[in-house]
Design a protein around this motif. Sequence first.
Motif, PDB file in Angstrom:
ATOM      1  N   LYS A 210       0.689  -1.175   0.496  1.00 37.70           N
ATOM      2  CA  LYS A 210       0.205   0.161  -0.034  1.00 37.70           C
ATOM      3  C   LYS A 210       0.628   1.366  -0.291  1.00 37.70           C
ATOM      4  O   LYS A 210       0.897   2.436  -0.829  1.00 37.70           O
ATOM      5  CB  LYS A 210      -1.188  -0.630   0.964  1.00 37.70           C
ATOM      6  CG  LYS A 210      -2.256   0.957   0.786  1.00 37.70           C
ATOM      7  CD  LYS A 210      -3.488   0.572   2.060  1.00 37.70           C
ATOM      8  CE  LYS A 210      -4.502   2.243   1.704  1.00 37.70           C
ATOM      9  NZ  LYS A 210      -5.281   1.815   2.744  1.00 37.70           N
ATOM     10  N   GLY A 211       2.008   1.148   0.749  1.00 37.88           N
ATOM     11  CA  GLY A 211       2.902   2.673   1.341  1.00 37.88           C
ATOM     12  C   GLY A 211       3.286   2.768  -0.362  1.00 37.88           C
ATOM     13  O   GLY A 211       3.775   3.766  -0.981  1.00 37.88           O
ATOM     14  N   SER A 212       3.369   1.264  -1.394  1.00 43.95           N
ATOM     15  CA  SER A 212       4.536   1.743  -2.333  1.00 43.95           C
ATOM     16  C   SER A 212       3.094   1.510  -3.452  1.00 43.95           C
ATOM     17  O   SER A 212       3.365   3.118  -4.683  1.00 43.95           O
ATOM     18  CB  SER A 212       5.322   0.306  -3.168  1.00 43.95           C
ATOM     19  OG  SER A 212       6.347   0.017  -1.769  1.00 43.95           O
ATOM     20  N   LEU A 213       2.427   1.591  -3.960  1.00 44.60           N
ATOM     21  CA  LEU A 213       1.208   2.139  -4.287  1.00 44.60           C
ATOM     22  C   LEU A 213       1.033   4.084  -4.181  1.00 44.60           C
ATOM     23  O   LEU A 213       0.846   4.366  -4.908  1.00 44.60           O
ATOM     24  CB  LEU A 213      -0.216   1.264  -4.288  1.00 44.60           C
ATOM     25  CG  LEU A 213      -1.507   1.546  -4.656  1.00 44.60           C
ATOM     26  CD1 LEU A 213      -0.712   1.570  -5.792  1.00 44.60           C
ATOM     27  CD2 LEU A 213      -2.233   0.506  -4.410  1.00 44.60           C
ATOM     28  N   SER A 214       1.412   3.858  -3.022  1.00 47.26           N
ATOM     29  CA  SER A 214       0.563   5.048  -2.463  1.00 47.26           C
ATOM     30  C   SER A 214       2.214   6.391  -3.480  1.00 47.26           C
ATOM     31  O   SER A 214       1.778   7.551  -4.085  1.00 47.26           O
ATOM     32  CB  SER A 214       0.677   5.720  -1.090  1.00 47.26           C
ATOM     33  OG  SER A 214      -0.563   5.419  -0.764  1.00 47.26           O
ATOM     34  N   LYS A 215       3.020   5.411  -2.941  1.00 48.63           N
ATOM     35  CA  LYS A 215       4.606   6.648  -4.101  1.00 48.63           C
ATOM     36  C   LYS A 215       4.350   6.611  -5.032  1.00 48.63           C
ATOM     37  O   LYS A 215       4.621   7.636  -5.952  1.00 48.63           O
ATOM     38  CB  LYS A 215       5.614   5.645  -3.747  1.00 48.63           C
ATOM     39  CG  LYS A 215       7.187   6.560  -3.999  1.00 48.63           C
ATOM     40  CD  LYS A 215       8.173   5.490  -2.718  1.00 48.63           C
ATOM     41  CE  LYS A 215       8.353   5.236  -1.642  1.00 48.63           C
ATOM     42  NZ  LYS A 215       9.306   4.312  -1.587  1.00 48.63           N
ATOM     43  N   VAL A 216       3.860   5.120  -5.862  1.00 46.47           N
ATOM     44  CA  VAL A 216       3.498   4.905  -7.121  1.00 46.47           C
ATOM     45  C   VAL A 216       2.683   6.512  -8.218  1.00 46.47           C
ATOM     46  O   VAL A 216       2.818   7.252  -9.170  1.00 46.47           O
ATOM     47  CB  VAL A 216       2.740   3.547  -8.084  1.00 46.47           C
ATOM     48  CG1 VAL A 216       2.949   3.948  -9.363  1.00 46.47           C
ATOM     49  CG2 VAL A 216       4.914   3.092  -7.734  1.00 46.47           C
ATOM     50  N   CYS A 217       1.552   6.407  -6.651  1.00 44.69           N
ATOM     51  CA  CYS A 217       0.431   7.135  -7.644  1.00 44.69           C
ATOM     52  C   CYS A 217       0.989   8.693  -6.954  1.00 44.69           C
ATOM     53  O   CYS A 217       0.497   9.069  -8.197  1.00 44.69           O
ATOM     54  CB  CYS A 217      -1.166   7.040  -6.701  1.00 44.69           C
ATOM     55  SG  CYS A 217      -1.669   4.979  -7.246  1.00 44.69           S
ATOM     56  N   LYS A 218       1.091   8.909  -6.116  1.00 45.49           N
ATOM     57  CA  LYS A 218       1.551  10.351  -6.328  1.00 45.49           C
ATOM     58  C   LYS A 218       2.438  10.637  -7.270  1.00 45.49           C
ATOM     59  O   LYS A 218       2.428  11.608  -8.363  1.00 45.49           O
ATOM     60  CB  LYS A 218       2.168  10.752  -5.459  1.00 45.49           C
ATOM     61  CG  LYS A 218       3.006  12.066  -4.614  1.00 45.49           C
ATOM     62  CD  LYS A 218       3.612  11.471  -3.890  1.00 45.49           C
ATOM     63  CE  LYS A 218       4.417  14.004  -3.278  1.00 45.49           C
ATOM     64  NZ  LYS A 218       4.895  13.683  -2.460  1.00 45.49           N
ATOM     65  N   PHE A 219       3.997  10.192  -7.644  1.00 42.74           N
ATOM     66  CA  PHE A 219       4.550   9.773  -9.093  1.00 42.74           C
ATOM     67  C   PHE A 219       3.542   9.853 -10.578  1.00 42.74           C
ATOM     68  O   PHE A 219       4.028  11.186 -11.128  1.00 42.74           O
ATOM     69  CB  PHE A 219       5.648   9.130  -9.027  1.00 42.74           C
ATOM     70  CG  PHE A 219       6.603   8.585 -10.734  1.00 42.74           C
ATOM     71  CD1 PHE A 219       7.667   9.970 -10.172  1.00 42.74           C
ATOM     72  CD2 PHE A 219       6.469   8.076 -11.652  1.00 42.74           C
ATOM     73  CE1 PHE A 219       8.150   9.976 -11.923  1.00 42.74           C
ATOM     74  CE2 PHE A 219       7.239   7.730 -12.914  1.00 42.74           C
ATOM     75  CZ  PHE A 219       8.225   8.908 -12.762  1.00 42.74           C
ATOM     76  N   LEU A 220       3.076   9.088  -9.999  1.00 48.55           N
ATOM     77  CA  LEU A 220       1.892   9.204 -11.747  1.00 48.55           C
ATOM     78  C   LEU A 220       0.525  10.571 -11.447  1.00 48.55           C
ATOM     79  O   LEU A 220       0.372  10.369 -12.694  1.00 48.55           O
ATOM     80  CB  LEU A 220       0.813   7.945 -11.749  1.00 48.55           C
ATOM     81  CG  LEU A 220       2.091   6.930 -12.199  1.00 48.55           C
ATOM     82  CD1 LEU A 220       1.333   5.818 -11.990  1.00 48.55           C
ATOM     83  CD2 LEU A 220       3.125   7.074 -13.677  1.00 48.55           C
ATOM     84  N   GLY A 221       0.258  10.638 -10.412  1.00 43.54           N
ATOM     85  CA  GLY A 221      -0.685  12.310 -10.558  1.00 43.54           C
ATOM     86  C   GLY A 221      -1.452  11.188 -10.548  1.00 43.54           C
ATOM     87  O   GLY A 221      -2.661  11.857 -10.713  1.00 43.54           O
ATOM     88  N   LYS A 222      -1.909  10.221 -10.091  1.00 46.19           N
ATOM     89  CA  LYS A 222      -3.695   9.742  -9.969  1.00 46.19           C
ATOM     90  C   LYS A 222      -3.629   9.251  -8.144  1.00 46.19           C
ATOM     91  O   LYS A 222      -3.464   9.096  -7.575  1.00 46.19           O
ATOM     92  CB  LYS A 222      -3.053   8.119 -10.328  1.00 46.19           C
ATOM     93  CG  LYS A 222      -2.731   7.780 -11.443  1.00 46.19           C
ATOM     94  CD  LYS A 222      -3.364   8.289 -13.371  1.00 46.19           C
ATOM     95  CE  LYS A 222      -4.880   7.279 -13.141  1.00 46.19           C
ATOM     96  NZ  LYS A 222      -6.066   7.655 -14.371  1.00 46.19           N
ATOM     97  N   GLU A 223      -5.311  10.283  -8.449  1.00 47.93           N
ATOM     98  CA  GLU A 223      -6.148  10.172  -7.026  1.00 47.93           C
ATOM     99  C   GLU A 223      -6.437   8.931  -6.715  1.00 47.93           C
ATOM    100  O   GLU A 223      -7.370   9.661  -7.833  1.00 47.93           O
ATOM    101  CB  GLU A 223      -6.409  11.620  -6.971  1.00 47.93           C
ATOM    102  CG  GLU A 223      -5.392  13.002  -6.592  1.00 47.93           C
ATOM    103  CD  GLU A 223      -5.648  13.577  -6.243  1.00 47.93           C
ATOM    104  OE1 GLU A 223      -6.814  14.432  -5.874  1.00 47.93           O
ATOM    105  OE2 GLU A 223      -5.144  15.002  -6.753  1.00 47.93           O
ATOM    106  N   LEU A 224      -6.225   8.715  -6.183  1.00 45.75           N
ATOM    107  CA  LEU A 224      -7.395   6.954  -5.820  1.00 45.75           C
ATOM    108  C   LEU A 224      -8.003   6.995  -4.627  1.00 45.75           C
ATOM    109  O   LEU A 224      -7.889   7.540  -3.650  1.00 45.75           O
ATOM    110  CB  LEU A 224      -6.746   6.070  -5.939  1.00 45.75           C
ATOM    111  CG  LEU A 224      -6.349   5.609  -8.034  1.00 45.75           C
ATOM    112  CD1 LEU A 224      -5.409   4.479  -7.441  1.00 45.75           C
ATOM    113  CD2 LEU A 224      -7.597   5.846  -7.833  1.00 45.75           C
ATOM    114  N   SER A 225      -9.167   7.039  -4.618  1.00 44.29           N
ATOM    115  CA  SER A 225      -9.670   6.460  -2.918  1.00 44.29           C
ATOM    116  C   SER A 225      -9.771   5.470  -2.042  1.00 44.29           C
ATOM    117  O   SER A 225      -8.467   4.904  -2.962  1.00 44.29           O
ATOM    118  CB  SER A 225     -11.491   6.341  -2.782  1.00 44.29           C
ATOM    119  OG  SER A 225     -11.611   4.962  -3.432  1.00 44.29           O
ATOM    120  N   GLU A 226      -9.644   5.807  -0.680  1.00 36.93           N
ATOM    121  CA  GLU A 226      -8.820   4.907   0.114  1.00 36.93           C
ATOM    122  C   GLU A 226      -9.899   3.575  -0.353  1.00 36.93           C
ATOM    123  O   GLU A 226      -8.557   2.304  -0.274  1.00 36.93           O
ATOM    124  CB  GLU A 226      -9.100   5.051   0.746  1.00 36.93           C
ATOM    125  CG  GLU A 226      -8.883   4.011   2.425  1.00 36.93           C
ATOM    126  CD  GLU A 226      -7.308   4.885   2.643  1.00 36.93           C
ATOM    127  OE1 GLU A 226      -6.493   3.930   3.299  1.00 36.93           O
ATOM    128  OE2 GLU A 226      -7.174   5.895   2.550  1.00 36.93           O
TER     129      GLU A 226
END
Length: 308
Positions: A210-226
């Motif tokens: 989950k922590g890695s996923l958050s990092k990736v989404c931030k880099f990609l500029g993707k906002e996802l809900s919890e």
Amino acid sequence: MSEVQSSFQQALIGNRNMEDTNKFLTKFKGCYFGNTQLNLEFLENLDDFEIRDDDVFIITYPKSGTSWFQQLLSLIYFEEHRKGIGNLETVDRVPFFEYNFRKMDFVERPSPRLFATHLPYYLVPRGLKNKKAKIIYIYRNPKDVMCSYFHFSKNVTLQVTSSFEEFMEQFLEGKVLGSLWFDHIKGWYEHKSLFNIQFLMYEEMKKDLKGSLSKVCKFLGKELSEEEMDAIVRQATFQNMKYDPRANYKNIIKTRYGLEAKGHFLRKGTIGDWKNHMTVEQNERFDKIFQRKMKDFPLKFIWDMNEE
């Protein structure tokens, strides 16, 4: 064993390894490529391939989490994949760039285009150097890479008839698809300033997806809900992927490598499996080479599940 016998045995191993190499691999501009579905004309014109600003490339050395990350990107970008509505396999959503076994027209693909590749830094299209398209480089400790690669080559692609000891020689000489692991990771890291790139450790993904996923989404500029994040983490666990035909390449294995291929495309995905394969002597030899080649290399590596 006498010195003469030992030299003779090494020569035999060398000849057999070379036969395997010539049969299954093609060398192009200093890098080994697999012969299956290789389009040399495409490779020759790679430099001019037109990159879009919103393209995303997963870059890995083989057996470093490529399929896992293809699934992860599919789940991030495609809601129907996340909800299990679409039956499209991850290899169709995130195709391999240099091994286009679905014969896709990449130019016609809608944006954002997602790709996976094992290319070294010097062979990727020059358009990636405008730093707009994004690259995620996933790296894994090379002992586990080598062990995973051995099983994959022996059971899935049927490219190896040798023992683990012989494969280790091939791996350390770079006579495998993707060439030398040390050159691949160092090349990308040392030239990182040319690209818009994020480095991600396979073992960190295993420990904290989950922590890695958050990092990736931030880099990609993707906002996802919890809720969406939890759904992705649930579906992207190794066990779920192993039995999900969209994610585990089972159908690809049949069409690409034939029915003789046995075993799962995804085998264990664990940290520290090298301990079940390498002798003390092999491990010491590997460590010496690693320390010599990776001296002062800043990225850290995790060799054991209990290691922090």
